[in-house]
Design a protein around this motif. Structure first.
Motif, PDB file in Angstrom:
ATOM      1  N   THR A 129       0.737  25.837 -22.162  1.00 41.02           N
ATOM      2  CA  THR A 129      -0.446  25.926 -23.018  1.00 41.02           C
ATOM      3  C   THR A 129      -0.520  24.798 -24.041  1.00 41.02           C
ATOM      4  O   THR A 129      -1.592  24.472 -24.527  1.00 41.02           O
ATOM      5  N   ASN A 130       0.633  24.183 -24.351  1.00 42.30           N
ATOM      6  CA  ASN A 130       0.644  23.146 -25.391  1.00 42.30           C
ATOM      7  C   ASN A 130       0.641  21.735 -24.809  1.00 42.30           C
ATOM      8  O   ASN A 130       0.938  20.771 -25.497  1.00 42.30           O
ATOM      9  N   ARG A 131       0.350  21.590 -23.509  1.00 44.45           N
ATOM     10  CA  ARG A 131       0.314  20.280 -22.881  1.00 44.45           C
ATOM     11  C   ARG A 131      -1.084  20.003 -22.353  1.00 44.45           C
ATOM     12  O   ARG A 131      -1.788  20.914 -21.907  1.00 44.45           O
ATOM     13  N   THR A 132      -1.475  18.750 -22.380  1.00 44.74           N
ATOM     14  CA  THR A 132      -2.785  18.357 -21.870  1.00 44.74           C
ATOM     15  C   THR A 132      -2.623  17.177 -20.929  1.00 44.74           C
ATOM     16  O   THR A 132      -2.050  16.147 -21.304  1.00 44.74           O
ATOM     17  N   LEU A 133      -3.109  17.324 -19.730  1.00 51.54           N
ATOM     18  CA  LEU A 133      -3.083  16.224 -18.780  1.00 51.54           C
ATOM     19  C   LEU A 133      -4.235  15.272 -19.060  1.00 51.54           C
ATOM     20  O   LEU A 133      -5.304  15.697 -19.508  1.00 51.54           O
ATOM     21  N   PRO A 134      -4.041  13.992 -18.794  1.00 54.47           N
ATOM     22  CA  PRO A 134      -5.174  13.075 -18.923  1.00 54.47           C
ATOM     23  C   PRO A 134      -6.247  13.416 -17.890  1.00 54.47           C
ATOM     24  O   PRO A 134      -5.962  14.000 -16.840  1.00 54.47           O
ATOM     25  N   GLU A 135      -7.472  13.057 -18.180  1.00 52.57           N
ATOM     26  CA  GLU A 135      -8.545  13.278 -17.219  1.00 52.57           C
ATOM     27  C   GLU A 135      -8.261  12.483 -15.949  1.00 52.57           C
ATOM     28  O   GLU A 135      -7.855  11.328 -16.017  1.00 52.57           O
ATOM     29  N   PRO A 136      -8.477  13.084 -14.789  1.00 52.67           N
ATOM     30  CA  PRO A 136      -8.223  12.347 -13.544  1.00 52.67           C
ATOM     31  C   PRO A 136      -9.222  11.213 -13.377  1.00 52.67           C
ATOM     32  O   PRO A 136     -10.388  11.334 -13.756  1.00 52.67           O
ATOM     33  N   ASP A 137      -8.745  10.124 -12.834  1.00 50.36           N
ATOM     34  CA  ASP A 137      -9.598   8.941 -12.638  1.00 50.36           C
ATOM     35  C   ASP A 137      -9.220   8.299 -11.313  1.00 50.36           C
ATOM     36  O   ASP A 137      -8.617   7.227 -11.259  1.00 50.36           O
ATOM     37  N   THR A 138      -9.557   8.988 -10.221  1.00 53.21           N
ATOM     38  CA  THR A 138      -9.135   8.559  -8.894  1.00 53.21           C
ATOM     39  C   THR A 138     -10.217   7.696  -8.258  1.00 53.21           C
ATOM     40  O   THR A 138     -11.380   8.085  -8.200  1.00 53.21           O
ATOM     41  N   SER A 139      -9.822   6.526  -7.773  1.00 49.20           N
ATOM     42  CA  SER A 139     -10.765   5.651  -7.081  1.00 49.20           C
ATOM     43  C   SER A 139     -10.329   5.450  -5.642  1.00 49.20           C
ATOM     44  O   SER A 139      -9.168   5.690  -5.290  1.00 49.20           O
ATOM     45  N   ALA A 140     -11.255   4.988  -4.818  1.00 49.43           N
ATOM     46  CA  ALA A 140     -10.960   4.764  -3.399  1.00 49.43           C
ATOM     47  C   ALA A 140      -9.881   3.710  -3.203  1.00 49.43           C
ATOM     48  O   ALA A 140      -9.192   3.704  -2.180  1.00 49.43           O
ATOM     49  N   ASN A 141      -9.705   2.821  -4.175  1.00 50.01           N
ATOM     50  CA  ASN A 141      -8.712   1.750  -4.050  1.00 50.01           C
ATOM     51  C   ASN A 141      -7.301   2.185  -4.419  1.00 50.01           C
ATOM     52  O   ASN A 141      -6.339   1.468  -4.140  1.00 50.01           O
ATOM     53  N   ASP A 142      -7.155   3.340  -5.050  1.00 52.96           N
ATOM     54  CA  ASP A 142      -5.828   3.811  -5.443  1.00 52.96           C
ATOM     55  C   ASP A 142      -4.996   4.144  -4.201  1.00 52.96           C
ATOM     56  O   ASP A 142      -5.510   4.692  -3.218  1.00 52.96           O
ATOM     57  N   ILE A 143      -3.700   3.852  -4.263  1.00 52.57           N
ATOM     58  CA  ILE A 143      -2.807   4.166  -3.146  1.00 52.57           C
ATOM     59  C   ILE A 143      -2.514   5.658  -3.158  1.00 52.57           C
ATOM     60  O   ILE A 143      -2.104   6.224  -4.174  1.00 52.57           O
ATOM     61  N   ALA A 144      -2.714   6.296  -2.005  1.00 53.06           N
ATOM     62  CA  ALA A 144      -2.494   7.735  -1.876  1.00 53.06           C
ATOM     63  C   ALA A 144      -1.178   8.056  -1.190  1.00 53.06           C
ATOM     64  O   ALA A 144      -0.439   8.949  -1.623  1.00 53.06           O
ATOM     65  N   LEU A 145      -0.890   7.357  -0.105  1.00 53.34           N
ATOM     66  CA  LEU A 145       0.265   7.705   0.727  1.00 53.34           C
ATOM     67  C   LEU A 145       1.048   6.472   1.141  1.00 53.34           C
ATOM     68  O   LEU A 145       0.471   5.413   1.406  1.00 53.34           O
ATOM     69  N   LEU A 146       2.362   6.634   1.218  1.00 55.05           N
ATOM     70  CA  LEU A 146       3.248   5.688   1.885  1.00 55.05           C
ATOM     71  C   LEU A 146       3.902   6.469   3.017  1.00 55.05           C
ATOM     72  O   LEU A 146       4.791   7.289   2.806  1.00 55.05           O
ATOM     73  N   ILE A 147       3.399   6.230   4.228  1.00 53.78           N
ATOM     74  CA  ILE A 147       3.913   6.922   5.403  1.00 53.78           C
ATOM     75  C   ILE A 147       4.815   5.950   6.154  1.00 53.78           C
ATOM     76  O   ILE A 147       4.391   4.851   6.508  1.00 53.78           O
ATOM     77  N   TYR A 148       6.037   6.353   6.396  1.00 56.07           N
ATOM     78  CA  TYR A 148       7.015   5.423   6.985  1.00 56.07           C
ATOM     79  C   TYR A 148       7.036   5.531   8.510  1.00 56.07           C
ATOM     80  O   TYR A 148       7.047   6.616   9.077  1.00 56.07           O
ATOM     81  N   THR A 149       6.997   4.354   9.115  1.00 56.99           N
ATOM     82  CA  THR A 149       7.052   4.253  10.567  1.00 56.99           C
ATOM     83  C   THR A 149       7.944   3.083  10.926  1.00 56.99           C
ATOM     84  O   THR A 149       7.918   2.049  10.259  1.00 56.99           O
ATOM     85  N   SER A 150       8.748   3.254  11.959  1.00 50.16           N
ATOM     86  CA  SER A 150       9.676   2.199  12.350  1.00 50.16           C
ATOM     87  C   SER A 150       8.947   1.075  13.048  1.00 50.16           C
ATOM     88  O   SER A 150       7.834   1.237  13.531  1.00 50.16           O
ATOM     89  N   GLY A 151       9.588  -0.072  13.117  1.00 50.37           N
ATOM     90  CA  GLY A 151       9.009  -1.218  13.787  1.00 50.37           C
ATOM     91  C   GLY A 151      10.037  -1.915  14.642  1.00 50.37           C
ATOM     92  O   GLY A 151      11.155  -1.423  14.836  1.00 50.37           O
ATOM     93  N   SER A 152       9.685  -3.081  15.131  1.00 52.04           N
ATOM     94  CA  SER A 152      10.554  -3.792  16.055  1.00 52.04           C
ATOM     95  C   SER A 152      11.858  -4.244  15.398  1.00 52.04           C
ATOM     96  O   SER A 152      12.831  -4.529  16.066  1.00 52.04           O
ATOM     97  N   THR A 153      11.877  -4.312  14.070  1.00 49.60           N
ATOM     98  CA  THR A 153      13.108  -4.709  13.385  1.00 49.60           C
ATOM     99  C   THR A 153      14.090  -3.549  13.276  1.00 49.60           C
ATOM    100  O   THR A 153      15.246  -3.755  12.927  1.00 49.60           O
ATOM    101  N   GLY A 154      13.628  -2.330  13.545  1.00 49.23           N
ATOM    102  CA  GLY A 154      14.490  -1.163  13.453  1.00 49.23           C
ATOM    103  C   GLY A 154      14.561  -0.564  12.072  1.00 49.23           C
ATOM    104  O   GLY A 154      15.110   0.513  11.891  1.00 49.23           O
ATOM    105  N   ARG A 155      14.000  -1.223  11.051  1.00 52.84           N
ATOM    106  CA  ARG A 155      13.974  -0.674   9.701  1.00 52.84           C
ATOM    107  C   ARG A 155      12.590  -0.102   9.450  1.00 52.84           C
ATOM    108  O   ARG A 155      11.586  -0.791   9.590  1.00 52.84           O
TER     109      ARG A 155
END
Length: 502
Positions: A129-155
């Protein structure tokens, strides 16, 4: 048009009392979900999560995973979901590479990469009750996810997806599949995959629909859930459909609420698709995509012509083409690399400029898959350029396994190829050679793999050869190795436990 309507702070007030998400532990309306998101966002902020931070989430399928992910977005941070079956070696790599500030996990014994962690049972239920979050300010350019997938280097590489990317995918899927607030998705795919996040979660909640999260797939439990909860659609991989159609004839379930199901992530045979439709009575639409395209690129229509053996037509606002090796686009009927354009295409690979340029440098996303478009725009996949193995819908990259095998001091060469499996599609098989006068046991190598790799990546067979076959330029000839694994070669099948966990 891309919207961010999946975000609780942008939802219409008319959604408030509608059912939103549930699992076996809880059931939430849209308003209740939003309150829980604010509470966890407040908690994450206390650990220093700010706009631009990354929150790692290593949990099995449950509502808390979604709450933590959206709570990160509430603060302008990105989320990176981690396979809960990862070893500490695998999880710590992703946590470090993503520069995660904090890890939400299953408890103190779970991997945390040396970062602060919050156990799932300690997530806050209600804002203070004694905490206040800042107003959300989400834009289409903001990064939402980092999804990991392997590649030819193996990392594994972090695929950077913005809110514009995932919002576009949600709107594309809802348009193509005609998803409305009357729809209810039954989620059986793992939530560390972008398919489950976008098709299972974002697509229905953006339009006021609902989602039921199942922790894992078991055929009996799944059919019971369909009967009792009456979902209208679900998305699964071919292995799941193979398990469903393999149920004994006396297993009967009322699946009449399902208006369609989606099959993707790996090639499915026409016979499997047809058998599923015959047994359960719902339409099955096959689609195609990849993480770098925020899940889906093409899909057969629900109500239009469904052409078995194809993966359908491009989703709205995507351009899918077939490219020759010289960079020219090929006409219908010609075979080449599948390339994609659209607002769903990733921002790039995290901190990997060269790999990003390789994938996106000419303005197209290069998929590494070979396909053919017909005159009607339906795509048929022919082959894969890369050596990737798809085991029950899970991507396995041989180089990652080879790197672990090479870490054994007695291993001189290691190569991993896919062997056909009737249920899983493909399974990894390893071939190694040793240094002279070195004694090496396949069980030792298998134990090494089990220490550093998720169970599905552990080879089902490890063959020790005097030398691996080479091509004319001296590289290991994987095509020759694949000829060692047809019928007649003794390659043990995975155990039933391994298959069930696919």
């Amino acid at each position: 048009m891309t919207t961010l309507a999946y975000l609780p702070w942008l939802r219409p007030p008319t959604f408030d009392e509608l059912p939103s998400v549930r699992d076996r532990r809880c059931e939430l309306t849209y308003a209740e979900f939003a309150v829980w998101v604010d509470a966890v966002a407040e908690q994450l902020a206390e650990y220093g999560v700010v706009p631009g931070s990354t929150v790692a989430i290593m949990l099995p399928n449950r509502v808390e995973l979604l709450v933590a992910m959206v709570a990160a977005w509430r603060l302008g941070a990105a989320a990176t979901p981690i396979n809960p079956m990862f070893t500490a070696t695998e999880a710590d790599y992703q946590i470090a590479d993503a520069h995660a500030v904090i890890v939400v996990n299953a408890g103190p014994d779970a991997p945390h990469g040396g970062r602060p962690s919050i156990s799932v049972q300690d997530l806050r239920w209600a804002p203070l009750t004694n905490r206040t979050l800042p107003e959300p300010d989400t834009s289409a350019n903001d990064i939402a996810l980092l999804i990991y997938t392997s590649g030819s280097t193996g990392r594994p590489k972090g695929v950077v997806l913005s809110h514009g990317n995932i919002g576009a995918m949600a709107s594309m899927m809802s348009t193509h599949l005609e998803i409305t607030r009357d729809d209810h998705c039954l989620l059986v795919l793992p939530l560390f995959h972008v398919n489950a996040i976008c098709v299972g979660f974002l697509t229905p909640v953006a339009v006021g629909g609902q989602l039921t999260v199942m922790e894992r797939f078991r055929a009996g439990e799944f059919l019971d859930a369909v009967e009792s909860l009456r979902p209208t659609y679900f998305s699964a991989v071919p292995t799941i459909y193979a398990h469903l159609v393999s149920q004994p004839a006396d297993v009967v379930a009322d699946t009449s609420s399902i208006r369609f199901a989606i099959c993707g992530a790996a090639p499915a045979s026409k016979e499997l698709l047809a058998a599923t439709e015959r047994r359960f009575g719902f339409g099955l639409v096959e689609g195609y995509g990849l993480t770098e395209a925020t899940c889906a690129c093409t899909c057969n229509p629900v109500d239009g012509p469904r052409k078995l053996g194809t993966v359908g037509v491009p989703l709205p606002r995507q351009r899918v083409a077939v490219m020759n090796e010289d960079g020219t686009l090929l006409p219908p009927g010609e075979r080449g690399e599948v390339v994609v354009q659209g607002p769903n295409v990733m921002q790039g690979y995290l901190n990997r400029a060269e790999a990003t340029a390789d994938a996106l440098g000419d303005g197209w996303l290069h998929t590494g898959d070979v396909g053919v478009l017909n005159e009607d725009g339906y795509l048929t996949l022919v082959d894969r350029i890369k050596d990737m193995i798809i085991r029950g819908g899970e991507n396995i990259y041989p180089k990652e396994i080879e790197t672990v095998l090479h870490s054994h001091p007695h291993v001189r060469e290691a190569a991993v190829v896919g062997a056909a499996d009737a249920v899983l599609g493909e399974v990894p098989v390893a071939y190694v050679s040793t240094y002279p006068d070195s004694a090496l046991d396949a069980d030792d190598l298998r134990a090494l793999c089990r220490t550093h790799l998720t169970k599905i990546k552990v080879p089902v067979a490890i063959e020790i050869l005097d030398a691996l076959p080479k091509n004319p330029i001296g590289k290991v000839d994987k095509r020759a190795l694949r000829t060692l694994t047809p019928a007649g070669r003794s390659i043990p099948a995975p155990t039933s436990t391994t298959r069930q966990g696919a």
